[in-house]
Scaffold this motif. Structure first.
Motif, PDB file in Angstrom:
ATOM      1  N   THR A   3       0.835  -1.194   0.000  1.00  0.00           N
ATOM      2  CA  THR A   3       0.000   0.000   0.000  1.00  0.00           C
ATOM      3  C   THR A   3       0.873   1.247   0.000  1.00  0.00           C
ATOM      4  O   THR A   3       1.809   1.364   0.788  1.00  0.00           O
ATOM      5  CB  THR A   3      -0.885   0.012   1.259  1.00  0.00           C
ATOM      6  OG1 THR A   3      -1.644  -1.186   1.263  1.00  0.00           O
ATOM      7  CG2 THR A   3      -1.813   1.213   1.274  1.00  0.00           C
ATOM      8  N   HIS A   5       1.476   5.364   0.498  1.00  0.00           N
ATOM      9  CA  HIS A   5       1.008   6.274   1.539  1.00  0.00           C
ATOM     10  C   HIS A   5       1.214   7.739   1.150  1.00  0.00           C
ATOM     11  O   HIS A   5       2.246   8.104   0.593  1.00  0.00           O
ATOM     12  CB  HIS A   5       1.750   5.976   2.852  1.00  0.00           C
ATOM     13  CG  HIS A   5       1.302   6.859   3.985  1.00  0.00           C
ATOM     14  ND1 HIS A   5       0.034   6.793   4.533  1.00  0.00           N
ATOM     15  CD2 HIS A   5       1.947   7.842   4.656  1.00  0.00           C
ATOM     16  CE1 HIS A   5      -0.080   7.690   5.501  1.00  0.00           C
ATOM     17  NE2 HIS A   5       1.069   8.342   5.595  1.00  0.00           N
ATOM     18  N   GLU A   7       0.937  11.773   2.806  1.00  0.00           N
ATOM     19  CA  GLU A   7       0.727  12.705   3.920  1.00  0.00           C
ATOM     20  C   GLU A   7       0.327  14.038   3.295  1.00  0.00           C
ATOM     21  O   GLU A   7       1.013  14.534   2.388  1.00  0.00           O
ATOM     22  CB  GLU A   7       2.018  12.887   4.731  1.00  0.00           C
ATOM     23  CG  GLU A   7       2.478  11.654   5.494  1.00  0.00           C
ATOM     24  CD  GLU A   7       1.782  11.467   6.848  1.00  0.00           C
ATOM     25  OE1 GLU A   7       1.343  12.481   7.438  1.00  0.00           O
ATOM     26  OE2 GLU A   7       1.681  10.312   7.310  1.00  0.00           O
ATOM     27  N   TRP A  27      -4.777   3.911  -1.736  1.00  0.00           N
ATOM     28  CA  TRP A  27      -3.695   4.487  -0.939  1.00  0.00           C
ATOM     29  C   TRP A  27      -4.140   4.648   0.518  1.00  0.00           C
ATOM     30  O   TRP A  27      -5.318   4.841   0.800  1.00  0.00           O
ATOM     31  CB  TRP A  27      -3.322   5.875  -1.466  1.00  0.00           C
ATOM     32  CG  TRP A  27      -2.595   5.902  -2.780  1.00  0.00           C
ATOM     33  CD1 TRP A  27      -3.009   5.353  -3.968  1.00  0.00           C
ATOM     34  CD2 TRP A  27      -1.337   6.533  -3.044  1.00  0.00           C
ATOM     35  NE1 TRP A  27      -2.085   5.612  -4.959  1.00  0.00           N
ATOM     36  CE2 TRP A  27      -1.055   6.340  -4.420  1.00  0.00           C
ATOM     37  CE3 TRP A  27      -0.434   7.260  -2.283  1.00  0.00           C
ATOM     38  CZ2 TRP A  27       0.108   6.831  -5.014  1.00  0.00           C
ATOM     39  CZ3 TRP A  27       0.718   7.755  -2.870  1.00  0.00           C
ATOM     40  CH2 TRP A  27       0.984   7.539  -4.232  1.00  0.00           C
ATOM     41  N   SER A  28      -3.176   4.589   1.418  1.00  0.00           N
ATOM     42  CA  SER A  28      -3.467   5.030   2.781  1.00  0.00           C
ATOM     43  C   SER A  28      -3.133   6.519   2.820  1.00  0.00           C
ATOM     44  O   SER A  28      -2.109   6.960   2.281  1.00  0.00           O
ATOM     45  CB  SER A  28      -2.667   4.228   3.812  1.00  0.00           C
ATOM     46  OG  SER A  28      -1.384   4.744   3.976  1.00  0.00           O
ATOM     47  N   ALA A 141       6.396   9.441   3.434  1.00  0.00           N
ATOM     48  CA  ALA A 141       5.317   9.084   2.513  1.00  0.00           C
ATOM     49  C   ALA A 141       5.864   8.959   1.107  1.00  0.00           C
ATOM     50  O   ALA A 141       6.925   9.503   0.786  1.00  0.00           O
ATOM     51  CB  ALA A 141       4.235  10.158   2.562  1.00  0.00           C
TER      52      ALA A 141
END
Ligand code: FAD
Ligand code: 5PR
Length: 377
Positions: A3, A5, A7, A27-28, A141
């Protein structure tokens, strides 16, 4: 694939749109909002096809339509004489309140699984994808997004050069009750569902932009030059404004009960929208004069295209180059919109009427969700 990420600094219209589009692609996503509560300041807003397409693509159309409207025409008056009534045929546009747009985007972001942290300030970011929060916490990220508004800490921590251009005019904005019957009683022949841009240039520059946002709420923006002390005063000088716009007395009276804030028109142009894994969107990258009502529209447009560009690049090492390509492709549309908005703000040419035709509507008609949008016809 693991996954990826993101920010994001800022839970405004830009940050929430990018967050939703990325989360919907698996995406997280964590969004930091420095304000202690998630809410928006400000009054009303006009959205055009470019942002309406993005809202549709993230599945927010139903919510958006529930409390917004398309007025019958965009009317322009000079000294209360009608100069034009543009029906804007072929252009999709909606008027609404900012709180409603914010609620719509917040709901979409939460549905998509975005983590939003209120009371969390991003202090700085690095080109290799590290953010430092005011709390001292650090995080890394795949992509860092600076959607933290015109005073962007993300942008300034990367020392990205910028230029600010100010204009002589500015505006105070209010949400007030519609009071349509009272307005009708004062001026029965007026279509009070229209947007009405009431200009007065002589003997004094004062303008009221009247924008119905739904059945109950009206957005009014009161423009005056910054050097007109009485015209730019907040709370507004009710006697002055009703003397020039007597037919608007019922809604001006409501505006006079609110503190209000005067915003001087200005444009911010930055040298670059990206640095390595960091991308800037919204007012952090391209704050503009409101003349074309496209600041939030461009913010959502660029938030969407950024999310798509980042997602399409599965090779982590190639991401900085992909962000540069994104800027190369998308930025010219926003640059031209900024220039046109600044031009209208400087010249007050919108007072002539019939201003939504030709090149000016390029941004309004743009569809950032069309994958073939950059193909030569
Ligand atoms: P913002 O709305 O400024 O959001 C930034 C967010 O980041 C804020 O919530 C802030 O608290 C947060 N933040 C800031 N710093 C940090 C940090 N360090 N860490 C974490 N969070 C942080 N646009 C239109 O499309 N249509 C219109 O009709 C229209 N009318 C306008 C009228 C006026 C008078 C003005 C001034 C603007 C108008 N705009 C309009 C423009 C529009 O309001 C802005 O372009 C848009 O809101 C920008 O969104 P944003 O998310 O980039 O920034
Ligand atoms: N259009 C809109 C708007 O809110 C403003 C202007 C034009 C929708 C001001 O707030 O010209 O200033 C403008």
């Amino acid at each position: 694939m693991t996954t990826r990420h993101a920010e994001i600094a800022g839970a405004g219209f830009a940050g929430l749109t990018a967050a939703t589009a990325l989360a919907q692609r698996g995406w997280s996503v964590r969004v930091h909002e420095k304000a202690p509560e998630l809410r928006t300041e400000g009054a009303g807003i006009v959205l055009w096809n470019n942002s309406l397409q993005v809202l549709d693509a993230i599945g927010a159309t139903h919510d958006l339509m529930s409390k917004s409207m398309t007025p019958p025409a965009y009317e322009t008056r000079m000294n209360n004489v009608i100069r034009s009534q543009e029906t804007l045929d072929g252009i999709s546009w909606r008027t609404l309140t900012r709180p409603h747009l914010f609620a719509t985007l917040l709901y979409a972001a939460r549905e998509a699984g975005v983590e939003i942290v209120a009371g969390s300030t991003v202090r700085s970011a690095t080109a290799d994808g590290e953010v430092t929060l005011a709390s001292g916490e650090k995080a890394t990220a795949d992509v860092v997004i600076g959607a933290d508004g015109v005073g962007s800490a993300v942008r300034d921590s990367l020392a990205i050069p910028l230029e600010r251009q100010r204009s002589r005019d500015g505006i105070t904005r209010f949400l007030v009750p519609r009071r349509k019957e009272q307005l009708q009683a004062l001026e029965p022949d007026t279509e009070w569902d229209n947007v009405i841009d009431f200009w007065n240039l002589e003997p004094r520059v004062l303008r009221v932009l009247y924008t119905p946002a739904n059945d109950d709420e009206l957005y009014i923006a009161l423009m005056a030059p910054a050097d007109d002390a009485a015209g730019s005063r907040v709370p507004i000088d009710l006697e002055l404004w009703t003397s020039v716009f007597p037919q608007l007395a019922p809604v001006l009276e409501a505006a006079a009960t609110v503190p209000g804030k005067y915003y001087g028109y200005q444009t911010t142009r930055v040298e670059s929208w990206t640095r390595g894994r960091v991308a800037l969107i919204g007012d952090a990258a391209h704050a503009m004069c409101p003349a074309l009502a496209q600041g939030a529209g461009c913010a959502m447009q660029n938030a969407w295209t950024l999310a798509v560009a980042a997602d399409e690049t599965s090779d982590a090492a190639a991401l900085p180059a992909a962000l540069e390509r994104w800027e190369q492709h998308e930025r010219p549309f926003t640059d031209r919109c900024q220039d046109r908005s600044q031009h209208y703000a400087d010249t007050r040419e919108m007072a002539n009427g019939n201003q939504f035709s030709g090149d000016v509507v390029e941004t309004a008609l743009y569809n950032p969700t069309d994958p073939r949008r950059h193909e030569v016809q």
